[in-house]
Write a protein that holds these residues in place. Structure first.
Motif, PDB file in Angstrom:
ATOM      1  N   ASN A   1      77.805  69.680  42.521  1.00 54.57           N
ATOM      2  CA  ASN A   1      77.020  70.226  41.419  1.00 54.57           C
ATOM      3  C   ASN A   1      75.905  71.077  41.991  1.00 54.57           C
ATOM      4  O   ASN A   1      74.728  70.906  41.676  1.00 54.57           O
TER       5      ASN A   1
ATOM      6  N   VAL B   1      75.179  56.960  25.301  1.00 48.15           N
ATOM      7  CA  VAL B   1      75.628  57.984  24.352  1.00 48.15           C
ATOM      8  C   VAL B   1      76.237  57.327  23.110  1.00 48.15           C
ATOM      9  O   VAL B   1      75.946  57.705  21.977  1.00 48.15           O
TER      10      VAL B   1
ATOM     11  N   LEU C   1      68.594  63.081  22.702  1.00 51.57           N
ATOM     12  CA  LEU C   1      69.201  62.676  23.966  1.00 51.57           C
ATOM     13  C   LEU C   1      69.616  63.896  24.785  1.00 51.57           C
ATOM     14  O   LEU C   1      70.173  64.848  24.262  1.00 51.57           O
ATOM     15  N   LEU C   2      69.320  63.856  26.079  1.00 54.76           N
ATOM     16  CA  LEU C   2      69.816  64.883  27.003  1.00 54.76           C
ATOM     17  C   LEU C   2      70.126  64.127  28.280  1.00 54.76           C
ATOM     18  O   LEU C   2      69.233  63.724  29.015  1.00 54.76           O
ATOM     19  N   LEU C   3      71.400  63.876  28.510  1.00 54.95           N
ATOM     20  CA  LEU C   3      71.758  62.918  29.548  1.00 54.95           C
ATOM     21  C   LEU C   3      72.997  63.388  30.264  1.00 54.95           C
ATOM     22  O   LEU C   3      73.963  63.825  29.647  1.00 54.95           O
ATOM     23  N   GLU C   4      72.970  63.295  31.589  1.00 51.14           N
ATOM     24  CA  GLU C   4      74.147  63.661  32.360  1.00 51.14           C
ATOM     25  C   GLU C   4      75.100  62.471  32.407  1.00 51.14           C
ATOM     26  O   GLU C   4      74.682  61.331  32.546  1.00 51.14           O
ATOM     27  N   LEU C   5      76.394  62.741  32.238  1.00 52.88           N
ATOM     28  CA  LEU C   5      77.388  61.678  32.374  1.00 52.88           C
ATOM     29  C   LEU C   5      78.025  61.826  33.752  1.00 52.88           C
ATOM     30  O   LEU C   5      78.835  62.722  33.968  1.00 52.88           O
TER      31      LEU C   5
ATOM     32  N   THR D   1      84.298  57.282  25.409  1.00 61.31           N
ATOM     33  CA  THR D   1      83.193  57.918  24.688  1.00 61.31           C
ATOM     34  C   THR D   1      83.562  58.221  23.234  1.00 61.31           C
ATOM     35  O   THR D   1      82.799  58.877  22.539  1.00 61.31           O
TER      36      THR D   1
ATOM     37  N   TYR E   1      65.467  66.104  37.526  1.00 61.61           N
ATOM     38  CA  TYR E   1      66.149  67.399  37.567  1.00 61.61           C
ATOM     39  C   TYR E   1      65.196  68.530  37.885  1.00 61.61           C
ATOM     40  O   TYR E   1      65.591  69.570  38.361  1.00 61.61           O
TER      41      TYR E   1
ATOM     42  N   ARG F   1      72.909  73.335  39.975  1.00 61.41           N
ATOM     43  CA  ARG F   1      71.849  72.616  39.283  1.00 61.41           C
ATOM     44  C   ARG F   1      70.955  71.858  40.261  1.00 61.41           C
ATOM     45  O   ARG F   1      69.755  71.736  40.056  1.00 61.41           O
TER      46      ARG F   1
END
Lengths: 72, 739
Positions: free
Chosen positions: B103, B388, B504-508, B294, B67, B106
Motif C-alpha cells: 500500500n 463496520v 466511520l472511516l476505517l481501513e479493512l 461483511t 495515517y 498511502r
C-alpha cells in the motif's frame, strides 16, 4: 454520486468537498483527484477499494466525494 | 544493569495494519513496558532494542498507528507531540517509519510529513511478500535514493532484515538530514508558511520544524493539531494563521485538499519510479471471504457465533485454571494462618490481603482468555469488519462502531475497556462509551450470579426442556446491563453529550493468519497490567475494608464467647473420635458466631445498621446491605464479606456449599426466610447495574481528566441499580407472592 454506485462499479475521484477536518482526513488517506474508486459493498457504511486498500466509509463521508465524470 | 538509562530514544511510526507492533515486538522481545509520562493518557509501549551489545543504549517507543500527522484522536495527538518533541522528556533522536509495501502510496504520505521535520529517519519496508503476491515489486534501493533515507526490507516474522535495521537504528542519531527529500508546498502556501515560520518560537533553532508547524497550522483549522501547535503562543499568531488561510481561499485554493494534492503528486512520481507492476488480476481470497463476513445481515451470523464461542471460552476454558488459583490462595491462607499468631496481623494477612487480592486474581484466567480472543480477531483482520457490521446499529443510539471493542472488552473488565476508548475521535463519543462501559457485565459480577442462582433459582428446564431456568437467568443477568446501556447512551447523546458522531472511516486490512508472537505478547502485557493493579489499588481497598470490618473489637464480645467455649464439656483420653469431632464442630460454630458478633460491632456493621432502612424496600436485611456497601470499592469482595457476615470463616467462594446453605437458612428476627427468589433476583439486578468498582472510576477519571465523569457514572449507575432492584423485588413479590 457514491451513494448511487452499485457493487463493482468504478469511477475516478475528482474532488473532496465539505467540512475541513473530515475532508482533510479523506484526502490524506488517498481520496485525491485521479484516484480510482471501486464500490465493493454499497450501504452505510459502504466498503470501497481505493488504490489497493479496502476502506469503510460512513454516511457523512460518502457525500463528500465527487467524481471527475459523474454518471447520470 | 550496565546502561541504566538509554542514551538514545527512537520511535516506530506508521499507518495502522503495517505490522508496526509485530516489528516492535521482534526488536524488543518481552523486555517492554507501558511507558507512562505525566499527563499522557495514551498507552504507548517502550522497550530496549535487543540486537547486539551496543543496542542496549536504545529505547524504542511504539507510537499508535496513524495515517497522517493531522491529529484528531487522543492517540494521533500523541504521535504528533512525539514527532515535534514537544515534551522535553520525550525528545526523539530518530524515527523508524514502517511502510507497507502493498500500500505504498498511502504509506508514503505519512513518510513525506515526517521527512519535512528533518528528524533522522529510516524506513522499514514491510509486507513485501504480500505486495509481490498482488503483482507489485518495490525496489528498496531506488526508494532509498528517492527519499534520501535508508530503506530496509524487513519481515518481523521470519527475522529478515532485522539485523540490518538494528545497524541502521544505531547509526540514526548521527544521520545528516540534508539528504532528506520532501515535497515542496505549492507557491502560495509556501509563501504564507515562510511568513509565519518564525512565530513558532517553541521550535526556535529548528527551522524545518518551524516551517512544518506553519504549514500544518494553516491547513488544519479546528483540530487537535491546531490546538497543539498554537498552545502557549501569542494571540497574534492565531490571527496571522487565520489571515493566511483567507489569503489561500481567496486565491481559490482548497485548505482541506491542498496538502493531499501536493504530497500525492510527489508520491505518484516516486511510486512510478520504484514500483514495478505485473498485471495480475486474481480475485483475492480475502474478497471472497468478505462477501459473507461483511454482508449487513448474513454477516451478523458469523459475528454472533464468534461472540458466543468467545463467551463460552471465557467461562469454560478458564474454569480449571480458576480452580487452581482458588485452591492455591486457600492453601496460602491456611499456611499463613498456621504460622502467624492469632490476632490482628493474622486476620489482616489471611482475611484481608490474601482473601481480597485472591478474590481478584481468580479472574486472571478469564481476562487472559478474553484478551486472547480479542488479540486473535484483531490481528487476523476481522475486528475491523465487526466494527463496520455493528456501526449501522450503534449509529441508531448515537454511537459509532468504534465503541464495539471497548464495550466487548468491558465484559471481561471495564478498566481495559475504558482505556481502549482512546482510538475514538471525539471526546463526546469517548465519554459516552466510558460512561456505559461499566454497565457491561464484567467477570467480577459472575461469582455473585453463580452464588445466588445456584442457591435460589430452581433447577428446572423451561421451553420444553430446551433451556435450563438457571442458565436463562444467568443469560438475563448478562443482558440486562447491555440492554440498559442502549437508552443510557441514547439519553447522554441527546442531553449532556449532544453532538454529531464522526462518521466511520476505517481501513479493512487484508485477512492474514494471526501471529502467535504478537498475540502472546499482548496477552502477557495485559495480564501483567491486571496483576499490577490487583496488587496495588485492590490490595489497598481490601485492607481498608478489612480494617473497617475488624475494628473496634470490644473486649466484652470475646469474654462472652470465651465463656461459651469453656462451658463445653472437657475431652478426656477416653474420648471417641465422634466426640472429638463433635466438640471441634461446636468450637467452630462458636468461633463463627464470635466473628459474626465482632462484625456487627465493627464500623462496617454499625454502618450496616444505619443503611438498613434504606435497603429494606429492596427486601434486604442489614447483612446484605453491609456486604453490598463493603463491595462498593470492588464488587468481587462481596462474596468474602457475606461469608464473614453470615457467621462463616472468610474462606468462602461462590460455589461453597456452606455459604449457599447459610444464605438459604438466613432468617428475619420473626423467623421468615430472608432470601426468597425476589430478594435473590433483586440482589443480582443491583449488582448487574451498580458501579461498584473503584478501579473503573479511577480509570474514567484518568482518561477524562475530570472528577465530573466518574461522579456522574457512579451516581447514575447506583440510582439505576437501586430503582431496578426495588422494581425487581416488588414485581417478584407480586408474581410469586413472596414465596
Amino acid at each position: 454520486m457514491l451513494t448511487t454506485m452499485k457493487t463493482g462499479e468504478s469511477n475516478t475521484i475528482g474532488l473532496v468537498v465539505g467540512e475541513c477536518a473530515a475532508a482533510k482526513r479523506l484526502s490524506d488517506m488517498g481520496f485525491v483527484r485521479g484516484a480510482r474508486l471501486t464500490m465493493i459493498r454499497p450501504g452505510a457504511p459502504c466498503i470501497v477499494r481505493v488504490d489497493g486498500s479496502l476502506l469503510a466509509l460512513g454516511g457523512a463521508y460518502q457525500n463528500r466525494i465527487r467524481f471527475e465524470h459523474p454518471v447520470v | 544493569m550496565l546502561h541504566p538509562t538509554p542514551t538514545v530514544r527512537l520511535a516506530l511510526i506508521g499507518n495502522p495494519n503495517t505490522g508496526k507492533t509485530t516489528l516492535f515486538n521482534a526488536c524488543t522481545g518481552m523486555r517492554q513496558r507501558s511507558a507512562n509520562y505525566p499527563g499522557v493518557t495514551v498507552e504507548i509501549h517502550s522497550g530496549r532494542l535487543q540486537k547486539g551489545p551496543q543496542s542496549r543504549h536504545i529505547e524504542l517507543l511504539d507510537l499508535p498507528g496513524s495515517y497522517t500527522l493531522s491529529a484528531r484522536s487522543a492517540d494521533e495527538a500523541f504521535v504528533l507531540e512525539a514527532m515535534l518533541s514537544i515534551r522535553p522528556e520525550l525528545r526523539l533522536d530518530g524515527v523508524i517509519c514502517v511502510v507497507d509495501a502493498s500500500n505504498l502510496a498511502r504509506n508514503l504520505f505519512l513518510v513525506s510529513q515526517v521527512l519535512d521535520l528533518h528528524i533522522p529517519t529510516v524506513v522499514a519496508l514491510t509486507m513485501v511478500d504480500v505486495a509481490k503476491c498482488s503483482g507489485a515489486a518495490v525496489n528498496a534501493s531506488a526508494l532509498s535514493r528517492e527519499l534520501g533515507v535508508p530503506v530496509i526490507e524487513v519481515n518481523p516474522r521470519t527475522g529478515l532484515g532485522l539485523d540490518q535495521l538494528a545497524t541502521a537504528m544505531l547509526e540514526l542519531p548521527t544521520q545528516s538530514t540534508d539528504s532528506h527529500a520532501a515535497p515542496a508546498p505549492p507557491l502560495q502556501l509556501g509563501l504564507q508558511a515562510q511568513r509565519l515560520a518564525s512565530m513558532f518560537v517553541q521550535f526556535e533553532g529548528r527551522p524545518a520544524m518551524q516551517r512544518a508547524a506553519a504549514v500544518h497550522s494553516i491547513l488544519n483549522p479546528d483540530t487537535a493539531m491546531e490546538r497543539l501547535l498554537l498552545d502557549g503562543l501569542d494571540e497574534s499568531v492565531r490571527t496571522a494563521v487565520v489571515l493566511s488561510r483567507s489569503c489561500l481561499t481567496d486565491a481559490d485554493l482548497s485548505i482541506s485538499s491542498m496538502e493531499a494534492a501536493y504530497r500525492y503528486a510527489w508520491i505518484d512520481r516516486i511510486v512510478a519510479r520504484v514500483l514495478a507492476r505485473t498485471p495480475k488480476q486474481r480475485k483475492s481470497r480475502s474478497e471472497a471471504v468478505d462477501r459473507l463476513l461483511t454482508h449487513p445481515i448474513l454477516g451478523l451470523i458469523p459475528l454472533t457465533v464468534l461472540m458466543a464461542v468467545c463467551f463460552q471460552a471465557v467461562f469454560s476454558w478458564s474454569a480449571p485454571f480458576m480452580d487452581v488459583i482458588d485452591g492455591s490462595i486457600a492453601g496460602l491462607g491456611n499456611f499463613l494462618g498456621r504460622f502467624l499468631p492469632q490476632g490482628a496481623l493474622r486476620s489482616l494477612a489471611v482475611d484481608g490481603a490474601v482473601a481480597g487480592v485472591g478474590a481478584v486474581l481468580v479472574f486472571l484466567p478469564q481476562i487472559i482468555v478474553l484478551f486472547f480472543f480479542i488479540a486473535v480477531i484483531e490481528d487476523c483482520g476481522y475486528l475491523a469488519r465487526a466494527v463496520v457490521l455493528l456501526d449501522r446499529w450503534m449509529e441508531r443510539i448515537g454511537l459509532s462502531g468504534r465503541a464495539f471493542l471497548p464495550l466487548l472488552s468491558s465484559f471481561a473488565c471495564a478498566v481495559p475497556g475504558i482505556l481502549s476508548t482512546r482510538v475514538m475521535e471525539t471526546r463526546r463519543d469517548r465519554l459516552v462509551t466510558m460512561l456505559i462501559a461499566p454497565l457491561m457485565s464484567c467477570s467480577a459480577r459472575l461469582p455473585v450470579y453463580v452464588l445466588f442462582i445456584s442457591a435460589f433459582v430452581p433447577d428446572r428446564r423451561i421451553l420444553g426442556g430446551l433451556f435450563s431456568l438457571q442458565g436463562a437467568t444467568l443469560w438475563a443477568m448478562y443482558s440486562i446491563g447491555a440492554v440498559v446501556a442502549i437508552p443510557v447512551a441514547w439519553l447522554l447523546k441527546r442531553t449532556m453529550l449532544r453532538g454529531e458522531s464522526p462518521s466511520l472511516l476505517l481501513e479493512l486490512p487484508t485477512y492474514k493468519w494471526p501471529s502467535l508472537r504478537t498475540i502472546l505478547v499482548r496477552v502477557y502485557l495485559q495480564g501483567r497490567e491486571f496483576i499490577t493493579s490487583a496488587g496495588t489499588v485492590i490490595f489497598a481497598v481490601t485492607v481498608l475494608i478489612w480494617a473497617l470490618g475488624y475494628y473496634p473489637r470490644p473486649a466484652s464480645v470475646g469474654v462472652e464467647f470465651d465463656r461459651q467455649r469453656s462451658a463445653l464439656p472437657a475431652l478426656s483420653h477416653a474420648s471417641t473420635p465422634v466426640e472429638i469431632q463433635l466438640r471441634d464442630a461446636q468450637i467452630a460454630a462458636i468461633s463463627a458466631h464470635e466473628s459474626g458478633a465482632y462484625l456487627r460491632q465493627s464500623f462496617l456493621g454499625r454502618f450496616g445498621g444505619w443503611v438498613e432502612p434504606l435497603v429494606k424496600p429492596l427486601g434486604w436485611d442489614w447483612r446484605i446491605g453491609t456486604a453490598v456497601i463493603a463491595s462498593f470499592p470492588a464488587r468481587e469482595v462481596v462474596i468474602a464479606t457475606m461469608g464473614t457476615i453470615y457467621n462463616l470463616g472468610a474462606e468462602t467462594d461462590a460455589t461453597s456449599d456452606s455459604l449457599r446453605s447459610a444464605l438459604q437458612a438466613a432468617s428475619w428476627p420473626d423467623g421468615k426466610k430472608i432470601f426468597t427468589l425476589p430478594v435473590a433476583l433483586s440482589v443480582m439486578v443491583f449488582f448487574a447495574l451498580c458501579c461498584q468498582c473503584g478501579a473503573t472510576l479511577a480509570a474514567i477519571y484518568r482518561e477524562s481528566g475530570s472528577w465530573i465523569w466518574p461522579a456522574l457514572t457512579f451516581t447514575y449507575m447506583t440510582t439505576l441499580a437501586y430503582v431496578a432492584a426495588w422494581a425487581t423485588y416488588e414485581t417478584g413479590l407480586w408474581l410469586l407472592g413472596g414465596a
